[in-house]
Design a protein around this motif. Structure first.
Motif, short mmCIF file in Angstrom:
data_model
loop_
_atom_site.label_atom_id
_atom_site.label_comp_id
_atom_site.label_asym_id
_atom_site.label_seq_id
_atom_site.Cartn_x
_atom_site.Cartn_y
_atom_site.Cartn_z
N ARG A 67 0.87 -1.06 0.01
CA ARG A 67 -0.03 -0.15 -0.13
C ARG A 67 0.77 1.14 0.00
O ARG A 67 1.81 1.39 0.78
CB ARG A 67 -1.05 -0.05 1.24
N PHE A 68 0.67 2.00 -0.86
CA PHE A 68 1.22 3.54 -1.01
C PHE A 68 0.31 4.55 -1.55
O PHE A 68 -0.38 4.39 -2.57
CB PHE A 68 2.58 3.11 -1.93
N ALA A 69 0.49 5.82 -0.93
CA ALA A 69 -0.20 6.88 -1.35
C ALA A 69 -1.76 6.71 -1.41
O ALA A 69 -2.25 6.93 -2.16
CB ALA A 69 0.19 7.26 -2.92
N GLY A 70 -2.26 5.64 -0.40
CA GLY A 70 -3.55 5.55 -0.17
C GLY A 70 -4.17 4.45 -1.17
O GLY A 70 -5.57 4.42 -1.02
N ALA A 71 -3.14 3.75 -1.92
CA ALA A 71 -3.82 2.85 -2.85
C ALA A 71 -3.04 1.61 -2.67
O ALA A 71 -2.01 1.59 -2.49
CB ALA A 71 -4.04 3.21 -4.28
N ASP A 72 -3.59 0.35 -3.03
CA ASP A 72 -3.15 -0.94 -3.02
C ASP A 72 -2.42 -0.91 -4.34
O ASP A 72 -2.86 -0.68 -5.34
CB ASP A 72 -4.23 -1.98 -3.03
N GLN A 73 -1.05 -1.67 -4.25
CA GLN A 73 -0.45 -1.59 -5.46
C GLN A 73 -0.40 -3.00 -5.93
O GLN A 73 -0.23 -4.10 -5.18
CB GLN A 73 1.19 -1.22 -5.24
N VAL A 74 -0.29 -3.13 -7.26
CA VAL A 74 0.21 -4.37 -8.06
C VAL A 74 1.12 -4.06 -9.19
O VAL A 74 0.98 -3.41 -9.65
CB VAL A 74 -1.15 -4.73 -8.71
#
Length: 649
Positions: free
Chosen positions: A5-12
């Motif tokens: 999670r980074f900048a308020g969003a889940d990352q793929v």
């Protein structure tokens, strides 16, 4: 599933490890911005929008306490190129080790990387200075401390490694407190490998944000080879952090183009089904133009790990990532969770217990080899197992508990398994001594009350299995098999490992015998549950055998699952093709059909007619199959998932 999670969003993350073919590790001294732009653009065009990039430590910090401003400036421009191309990167600091060679700053001397306070201070200063320099840069999506530090720094005491790692992470976070951080150690800790090198996945998870396995298996069975990375991802999830496959790939010197594509396709899909949520291939390009430069001069196979050739043309494996990324985007992975699991695969505490618990490292690696083969057999039986680590309790939702070819469990877990059977579960345990000649006997307790048999062992001796093929004959109906049905297993291994547990039934039912009428499968009823004992180390046998899969352990697991009432929404009945899936937050379910064989296989289910060798099909299931009821006994445990709550979106 768990996501960085980074900048308020889940990352793929879909990407590659990156060196420019303009210099490999020396690219910051021979920086060709036009070439770098074209290399990054080729990745972006293929759908890879994340790189793992490397600040080569000897060049970035040529003197103690001083950064090379020219190198750092080029790296800053490299970051800007990412933004221009819509890409992001994960800077990696202590390089350190790269492509078969360790690269020290000229001023290191013989100082220890983990414990020499002056050298640790230099590393800390380097990391904090760079993090402060680039904090907030829109290209940076995370930070990595090192590249394969267990190779560069060597094995060390666990306390020293963990303290060093904590100082490094603190240094990065002193400059950038928001971007996720991990170690870059390859997740090669004892919890994953069984080998104590000082790196602990659990300990490092206390200070990091994701786990990054590096997986380059060498093997003797194609199915195990293609499932190894998935197995590692499952083990690495012990930390309950997101798992990013930080390095994986093949050199064209070890694999033909068509087999490299098969490998990538199998690895990408099976690791997704194992919970991975990021993929960074090794690496972006070949280096045929650098044959006289170390490390390629003395490790020539390192020239050809690229997704692209030295002329920039794409290899087949790049197309596999492109197709995989398109599929995952369509499914909206961050809105998905794994299918529920009702099968627990027990990981013995001896895998990562204190050294005084076992006498030889082989005991740990034997346990992992048997566990891996059990994982393969589960997959072949369309069972997606959840890994449960001793001493954690087996969750209530586990209809079936599998403990494969085990020499040792701690005393409390034996009592716990008996309790699980009494609570309505099916508990399966197979005997196994492994290869160690020390303490040649099972570290078991409660054999008679749990399994209803008494052993007939002689002290210090084993009962050998002399037949090359063990033929197991069922004496009673079991699962969907009938009395008289037979299973056949190749027997192999060391003098101690190739053995059977001689038993006499006390209040157990003998379900199956070998060709010498020795009990092989016994069952003791515990109210609504049952404890099933296998006196042969079937998983150990298979783990010791080359090119063995699929072998008939999958069929035994299939029968056990039917006995336990394990729900399987889709079943192929063919061990060459296994099924697993994801469920979207909106209720849609997606099934994967993975052909793990070199044969074209007829499927004939849900619009999948036939699968080519090593092919994968993904289909949306009809609504009638969604939220399917378990075909279970009315007294079986409830059909809940035994995966951790952190995996549910």
């Amino acid at each position: 599933m768990r996501f960085v999670r980074f900048a308020g969003a889940d990352q793929v993350w879909f990407g590659s490890n990156f060196w420019s073919r303009g210099g490999g590790p020396f690219m910051w001294h021979s920086y060709d911005e036009g070439l770098v732009r074209s290399e990054l653009a080729a990745m972006a065009a293929a759908g890879l929008d994340v790189t793992r990039s490397f600040l080569f430590w000897p060049h970035a910090m040529p003197e103690p306490g001083r950064l090379d401003e020219a190198v750092i400036g080029r790296y800053g421009r490299f970051l800007d190129l990412h933004v221009e191309l819509g890409m992001r990167t994960i800077p990696t600091f202590l390089v350190g080790h790269m492509s078969g060679e360790n690269w020290d700053p000229a001023w290191r001397g013989d100082r220890d990387l983990y414990t020499d306070t002056w050298l640790v201070a230099q590393q800390s200063s380097y990391l904090s200075q760079v993090a402060r320099r680039f904090v907030g840069h829109p290209a940076i999506v995370g930070w990595l401390v090192s590249n394969e530090m267990p190779i560069y720094g060597g094995p060390a005491r666990r306390t020293d490694v963990t303290a060093w790692a904590q100082l490094m992470v603190t240094a990065i976070r002193s400059g950038d407190s928001l971007a996720p951080v991990s170690i870059g150690d390859g997740a090669w800790g004892q919890e994953v490998t069984g080998r104590n090198n000082g790196f602990s996945v659990r300990d490092l998870a206390e200070i990091t944000d994701f786990v990054g396995p590096h997986v380059y298996p060498m093997g003797n069975d194609v199915v195990r080879q293609h499932l190894r990375a998935a197995f590692v991802c499952e083990l690495a999830s012990v930390a309950e952090l997101p798992v990013v496959l930080e390095e994986f790939g093949v050199t064209s010197d070890f694999a033909s183009d068509e087999h490299a594509a098969d490998y990538y396709r199998q690895i990408l899909h099976t690791t997704l089904l194992a919970g991975a949520t990021g993929w960074l291939a090794w690496n972006n390009t070949d280096f045929d133009n650098l044959p006289n430069q170390d490390p390629y001069r003395h490790h020539p196979f390192e020239l050809h790990f690229g997704l692209t050739r030295v002329d920039g043309s794409a290899k087949p494996q790049l197309h596999e990532i492109t197709a995989f990324r398109a599929l995952v985007d369509r499914l909206e992975l961050t809105e998905c969770s794994r299918w529920r699991s009702e099968v627990a695969l027990l990981v013995p505490a001896y895998v990562d217990g204190p050294e005084y618990w076992t006498f030889e490292e082989t005991e740990r690696t034997d346990l992992l080899a048997a566990l891996e083969q059990a994982y393969v057999a589960c997959r072949e039986a369309d069972l997606g197992p959840a890994f449960v680590r001793e001493p954690d309790p087996v969750p209530d939702g586990a209809r079936l508990v599998i403990v494969p070819s085990v020499k040792a469990l701690t005393a409390p877990i034996w009592l716990h398994l008996a309790d699980r059977a009494a609570a309505g579960h099916t508990v399966y345990v197979s005997y196994g001594l492994g290869d160690s000649p020390v303490q040649r006997g099972p570290w078991w307790t409660g054999l008679e009350p749990t399994f209803g048999v008494r052993h007939l062992l002689r002290y210090g001796m084993v009962e050998p299995v002399l037949d090359d093929i063990v033929e197991v004959r069922l004496l009673a109906d079991f699962g969907n098999a009938r009395a008289g049905d037979r299973l056949r297993f190749a027997a192999t291994g060391s003098a101690g490992g190739r053995s059977i547990l001689p038993v006499a039934p006390v209040d157990a039912e003998v379900i199956a015998v070998d060709q010498h009428d020795r009990p092989v499968l016994t069952r003791k009823r515990h109210g609504a549950g049952q404890a099933v004992l296998c006196t042969l180390p079937l998983e150990y046998f298979a783990a010791q055998t080359a090119r063995v899969n699929p072998e008939e352990t999958w069929r035994l697991y299939d029968l056990l699952a039917d006995e336990a009432g394990v729900a399987r929404p889709v079943r192929t009945g063919d061990p060459r093709v296994f099924v697993d899936g994801l469920i979207h937050r909106d209720g849609r379910e997606f099934a994967w059909f993975v052909n793990a064989s070199a044969e074209s296989v007829a499927v004939g289910a849900h619009g999948v007619d036939r699968l080519s060798p090593y092919d994968v099909a993904v289909v949306e299931l009809p609504a009638s199959l969604i939220h399917h009821p378990a075909a279970a006994r009315s007294d079986a445990p409830p059909p809940t998932s035994i995966r951790s709550e952190g995996e549910t979106p």
